[in-house]
Design a protein around this motif. Structure first.
Motif, PDB file in Angstrom:
ATOM      1  N   LYS A  46       0.834  -1.198   0.000  1.00  0.00           N
ATOM      2  CA  LYS A  46       0.000   0.000   0.000  1.00  0.00           C
ATOM      3  C   LYS A  46       0.876   1.258   0.000  1.00  0.00           C
ATOM      4  O   LYS A  46       1.849   1.349   0.739  1.00  0.00           O
ATOM      5  N   ILE A  47       0.498   2.192  -0.840  1.00  0.00           N
ATOM      6  CA  ILE A  47       1.175   3.487  -0.956  1.00  0.00           C
ATOM      7  C   ILE A  47       0.102   4.567  -1.044  1.00  0.00           C
ATOM      8  O   ILE A  47      -1.068   4.256  -1.233  1.00  0.00           O
ATOM      9  N   THR A  48       0.515   5.815  -0.950  1.00  0.00           N
ATOM     10  CA  THR A  48      -0.412   6.930  -1.106  1.00  0.00           C
ATOM     11  C   THR A  48       0.058   7.803  -2.258  1.00  0.00           C
ATOM     12  O   THR A  48       1.237   8.163  -2.332  1.00  0.00           O
ATOM     13  N   ILE A  49      -0.861   8.139  -3.150  1.00  0.00           N
ATOM     14  CA  ILE A  49      -0.568   9.068  -4.237  1.00  0.00           C
ATOM     15  C   ILE A  49      -0.757  10.470  -3.673  1.00  0.00           C
ATOM     16  O   ILE A  49      -1.877  10.860  -3.338  1.00  0.00           O
ATOM     17  N   GLU A  50       0.325  11.220  -3.548  1.00  0.00           N
ATOM     18  CA  GLU A  50       0.232  12.561  -2.961  1.00  0.00           C
ATOM     19  C   GLU A  50       0.022  13.634  -4.014  1.00  0.00           C
ATOM     20  O   GLU A  50      -0.592  14.654  -3.734  1.00  0.00           O
ATOM     21  N   GLN A  51       0.562  13.399  -5.193  1.00  0.00           N
ATOM     22  CA  GLN A  51       0.452  14.418  -6.239  1.00  0.00           C
ATOM     23  C   GLN A  51       0.584  13.733  -7.591  1.00  0.00           C
ATOM     24  O   GLN A  51       1.346  12.784  -7.745  1.00  0.00           O
ATOM     25  N   GLY A  52      -0.167  14.219  -8.562  1.00  0.00           N
ATOM     26  CA  GLY A  52      -0.087  13.671  -9.903  1.00  0.00           C
ATOM     27  C   GLY A  52      -1.181  12.642 -10.160  1.00  0.00           C
ATOM     28  O   GLY A  52      -1.944  12.281  -9.262  1.00  0.00           O
ATOM     29  N   ASN A  53      -1.244  12.207 -11.401  1.00  0.00           N
ATOM     30  CA  ASN A  53      -2.255  11.226 -11.793  1.00  0.00           C
ATOM     31  C   ASN A  53      -1.602   9.915 -12.195  1.00  0.00           C
ATOM     32  O   ASN A  53      -0.538   9.904 -12.802  1.00  0.00           O
ATOM     33  N   VAL A  54      -2.275   8.853 -11.859  1.00  0.00           N
ATOM     34  CA  VAL A  54      -1.859   7.504 -12.235  1.00  0.00           C
ATOM     35  C   VAL A  54      -3.070   6.823 -12.875  1.00  0.00           C
ATOM     36  O   VAL A  54      -4.143   7.415 -12.966  1.00  0.00           O
ATOM     37  N   THR A  55      -2.896   5.579 -13.289  1.00  0.00           N
ATOM     38  CA  THR A  55      -4.010   4.866 -13.892  1.00  0.00           C
ATOM     39  C   THR A  55      -5.136   4.686 -12.873  1.00  0.00           C
ATOM     40  O   THR A  55      -4.890   4.678 -11.670  1.00  0.00           O
ATOM     41  N   PRO A  56      -6.369   4.538 -13.358  1.00  0.00           N
ATOM     42  CA  PRO A  56      -7.498   4.315 -12.435  1.00  0.00           C
ATOM     43  C   PRO A  56      -7.325   3.011 -11.661  1.00  0.00           C
ATOM     44  O   PRO A  56      -6.530   2.148 -12.028  1.00  0.00           O
ATOM     45  N   LEU A  57      -8.107   2.884 -10.604  1.00  0.00           N
ATOM     46  CA  LEU A  57      -8.086   1.664  -9.795  1.00  0.00           C
ATOM     47  C   LEU A  57      -8.310   0.438 -10.664  1.00  0.00           C
ATOM     48  O   LEU A  57      -9.207   0.422 -11.506  1.00  0.00           O
ATOM     49  N   SER A  58      -7.502  -0.587 -10.447  1.00  0.00           N
ATOM     50  CA  SER A  58      -7.690  -1.851 -11.157  1.00  0.00           C
ATOM     51  C   SER A  58      -8.851  -2.606 -10.499  1.00  0.00           C
ATOM     52  O   SER A  58      -9.273  -2.279  -9.390  1.00  0.00           O
ATOM     53  N   ALA A  59      -9.351  -3.622 -11.164  1.00  0.00           N
ATOM     54  CA  ALA A  59     -10.431  -4.433 -10.597  1.00  0.00           C
ATOM     55  C   ALA A  59      -9.992  -5.068  -9.283  1.00  0.00           C
ATOM     56  O   ALA A  59     -10.777  -5.138  -8.324  1.00  0.00           O
ATOM     57  N   SER A  60      -8.735  -5.504  -9.212  1.00  0.00           N
ATOM     58  CA  SER A  60      -8.212  -6.101  -7.974  1.00  0.00           C
ATOM     59  C   SER A  60      -8.217  -5.089  -6.837  1.00  0.00           C
ATOM     60  O   SER A  60      -8.584  -5.417  -5.709  1.00  0.00           O
ATOM     61  N   GLU A  61      -7.811  -3.859  -7.126  1.00  0.00           N
ATOM     62  CA  GLU A  61      -7.785  -2.834  -6.084  1.00  0.00           C
ATOM     63  C   GLU A  61      -9.196  -2.503  -5.611  1.00  0.00           C
ATOM     64  O   GLU A  61      -9.428  -2.309  -4.423  1.00  0.00           O
ATOM     65  N   LYS A  62     -10.132  -2.430  -6.528  1.00  0.00           N
ATOM     66  CA  LYS A  62     -11.517  -2.131  -6.150  1.00  0.00           C
ATOM     67  C   LYS A  62     -12.074  -3.200  -5.218  1.00  0.00           C
ATOM     68  O   LYS A  62     -12.836  -2.895  -4.308  1.00  0.00           O
ATOM     69  N   ARG A  63     -11.700  -4.442  -5.447  1.00  0.00           N
ATOM     70  CA  ARG A  63     -12.162  -5.544  -4.599  1.00  0.00           C
ATOM     71  C   ARG A  63     -11.458  -5.560  -3.241  1.00  0.00           C
ATOM     72  O   ARG A  63     -12.065  -5.867  -2.224  1.00  0.00           O
ATOM     73  N   LYS A  64     -10.181  -5.247  -3.230  1.00  0.00           N
ATOM     74  CA  LYS A  64      -9.378  -5.459  -2.022  1.00  0.00           C
ATOM     75  C   LYS A  64      -9.247  -4.244  -1.117  1.00  0.00           C
ATOM     76  O   LYS A  64      -9.161  -4.396   0.098  1.00  0.00           O
ATOM     77  N   LEU A  65      -9.203  -3.050  -1.683  1.00  0.00           N
ATOM     78  CA  LEU A  65      -9.044  -1.848  -0.862  1.00  0.00           C
ATOM     79  C   LEU A  65     -10.400  -1.392  -0.329  1.00  0.00           C
ATOM     80  O   LEU A  65     -11.396  -1.405  -1.049  1.00  0.00           O
ATOM     81  N   SER A  66     -10.416  -0.953   0.908  1.00  0.00           N
ATOM     82  CA  SER A  66     -11.657  -0.437   1.483  1.00  0.00           C
ATOM     83  C   SER A  66     -12.029   0.872   0.791  1.00  0.00           C
ATOM     84  O   SER A  66     -11.185   1.546   0.193  1.00  0.00           O
ATOM     85  N   GLU A  67     -13.282   1.228   0.918  1.00  0.00           N
ATOM     86  CA  GLU A  67     -13.741   2.483   0.325  1.00  0.00           C
ATOM     87  C   GLU A  67     -12.998   3.666   0.951  1.00  0.00           C
ATOM     88  O   GLU A  67     -12.633   4.619   0.266  1.00  0.00           O
ATOM     89  N   ARG A  68     -12.752   3.559   2.243  1.00  0.00           N
ATOM     90  CA  ARG A  68     -12.014   4.618   2.952  1.00  0.00           C
ATOM     91  C   ARG A  68     -10.603   4.779   2.379  1.00  0.00           C
ATOM     92  O   ARG A  68     -10.136   5.888   2.157  1.00  0.00           O
ATOM     93  N   ASP A  69      -9.913   3.666   2.162  1.00  0.00           N
ATOM     94  CA  ASP A  69      -8.573   3.713   1.567  1.00  0.00           C
ATOM     95  C   ASP A  69      -8.623   4.334   0.179  1.00  0.00           C
ATOM     96  O   ASP A  69      -7.775   5.153  -0.180  1.00  0.00           O
ATOM     97  N   GLN A  70      -9.601   3.944  -0.605  1.00  0.00           N
ATOM     98  CA  GLN A  70      -9.719   4.470  -1.969  1.00  0.00           C
ATOM     99  C   GLN A  70      -9.907   5.985  -1.962  1.00  0.00           C
ATOM    100  O   GLN A  70      -9.276   6.688  -2.740  1.00  0.00           O
ATOM    101  N   VAL A  71     -10.740   6.480  -1.055  1.00  0.00           N
ATOM    102  CA  VAL A  71     -10.988   7.922  -0.950  1.00  0.00           C
ATOM    103  C   VAL A  71      -9.727   8.662  -0.517  1.00  0.00           C
ATOM    104  O   VAL A  71      -9.462   9.779  -0.971  1.00  0.00           O
ATOM    105  N   ARG A  72      -8.918   8.038   0.337  1.00  0.00           N
ATOM    106  CA  ARG A  72      -7.697   8.665   0.852  1.00  0.00           C
ATOM    107  C   ARG A  72      -6.534   8.609  -0.138  1.00  0.00           C
ATOM    108  O   ARG A  72      -5.457   9.111   0.139  1.00  0.00           O
TER     109      ARG A  72
END
Length: 114
Positions: A46-72
């Motif tokens: 797990k990492i945090t994107i602080e600045q800049g854009n990266v690719t959208p969440l992958s299907a695996s990330e959507k399944r595994k990361l909590s909604e709270r993590d995704q928002v953060r």
């Protein structure tokens, strides 16, 4: 080329669009823990994107990361790919490292009291 900067180490590497953050961390010699070799199974990278854009969440990330993590802005380094934009990434420090640093600080303070 895109520039990726890792914090808190402040190491920067050049990247091609499509490379994963995990691949780039190895080039920069920034330790991001993983056990699954980039298959989104262990959830250690797990990492945090602080600045800049990266690719959208992958299907695996959507399944595994909590909604709270995704928002953060928390992502999995093995699944997150850079685009054409510079990115700043925060890598959480090891919990063991922080425990050792606190113990050393406590010891230093005790020695100063003597």
């Amino acid at each position: 080329m895109t520039k990726v900067t890792f914090y808190p180490s402040k190491k920067t590497v050049k990247a091609r669009s499509g490379q994963t953050i995990l691949q780039l961390s190895r080039v920069a010699r920034v330790a991001i823990p993983t056990r699954c070799d980039g298959n989104a199974a262990c959830m250690l990278c797990k990492i945090t994107i602080e600045q800049g854009n990266v690719t959208p969440l992958s299907a695996s990330e959507k399944r595994k990361l909590s909604e709270r993590d995704q928002v953060r802005g928390i992502r999995l380094a093995c699944q997150t790919r850079v685009t054409e934009e510079d990115v700043c990434i925060r890598v959480p420090e090891s919990k063991w490292k922080s425990v050792v640093e606190k113990a050393l600080e406590r010891q230093r303070l005790e020695e100063e009291e003597w």
